[in-house]
Design an enzyme around this catalytic site. Structure first.
Site, PDB file in Angstrom:
ATOM      1  NE  ARG A  63      -2.050  -1.691   3.693  1.00 11.65           N
ATOM      2  CZ  ARG A  63      -1.611  -2.909   3.954  1.00 11.65           C
ATOM      3  NH1 ARG A  63      -2.463  -3.379   2.425  1.00 11.65           N
ATOM      4  NH2 ARG A  63      -1.708  -3.037   4.640  1.00 11.65           N
ATOM      5  CD  GLU A 100       0.877  -4.976  12.941  1.00 10.51           C
ATOM      6  OE1 GLU A 100       0.394  -4.588  12.191  1.00 10.51           O
ATOM      7  OE2 GLU A 100       2.144  -4.864  12.680  1.00 10.51           O
TER       8      GLU A 100
END
Length: 182
Positions: A63, A100
């Site tokens: 992104r 994460e």
């Protein structure tokens, strides 16, 4: 066009338990689908960096490529791609990092930067900082320096922007979310 943080924040969707349980994903797709919002975001970064002293724009897979390429184009700077493992041809440098979601590898073409180059590194968001820290390590291994790490979103509760600042990397984001916000 005037930057409207409220509009930007309302177009970033909160997707609980994606890509795995316990993770809240911030989806910028609706922001990209709004020509007005995309222009506000791109123009805000371009105005910030139009007179800045750096030589390259680095964009982080995937992104980060979207806005990073617009910034590079508008500022007439070379675009350096930081990709997930196995996506770049030729000789590459690799750096492992923790997200994460788990362990990963980031790669860059080994001849992308030279000593003395200064790079703006761009991603869509700063969470734990793992991806941007890996990109920074790759930049430094090539003898270049980091001008700033920039993103649309800061998830400050996850500590990534602070981790970057703690090692001397300035950060800039257009907006921030608390973990429970929106």
């Amino acid at each position: 066009m005037i930057f409207d943080e409220f509009t930007i924040k309302t177009l970033i969707q909160r997707v609980p338990n994606f890509p795995k349980a316990g993770v809240t994903f911030r989806d910028i797709t609706p922001l990209l689908q709004s020509p007005r919002a995309l222009r506000m975001v791109a123009d805000s970064f371009i105005q910030r960096y139009v007179e800045a002293d750096f030589s390259h724009v680095g964009a982080v897979d995937a992104r980060g490529f979207l806005i990073g390429s617009i910034i590079a184009y508008e500022l007439n700077k070379p675009l350096i791609l930081f990709r997930k493992e196995g996506k770049l041809p030729g000789e590459v440098l690799s750096e492992g990092y923790q997200t994460e979601y788990g362990q990963s590898q980031l790669q860059v073409q080994a001849d992308s930067l030279c000593e003395g180059d200064k790079i703006l590194i761009f991603d869509d968001l700063i969470a734990t900082g793992g991806t941007l820290l890996a990109a920074a390590q790759l930049v430094r291994r090539m003898g270049a320096s980091i001008y700033e790490a920039a993103a649309i979103i800061d998830l400050a509760d996850l500590g990534g922007s602070q981790r970057l600042q703690d090692i001397g990397i300035a950060t800039f984001t257009l907006t921030a979310f608390a973990l429970d916000e929106y």
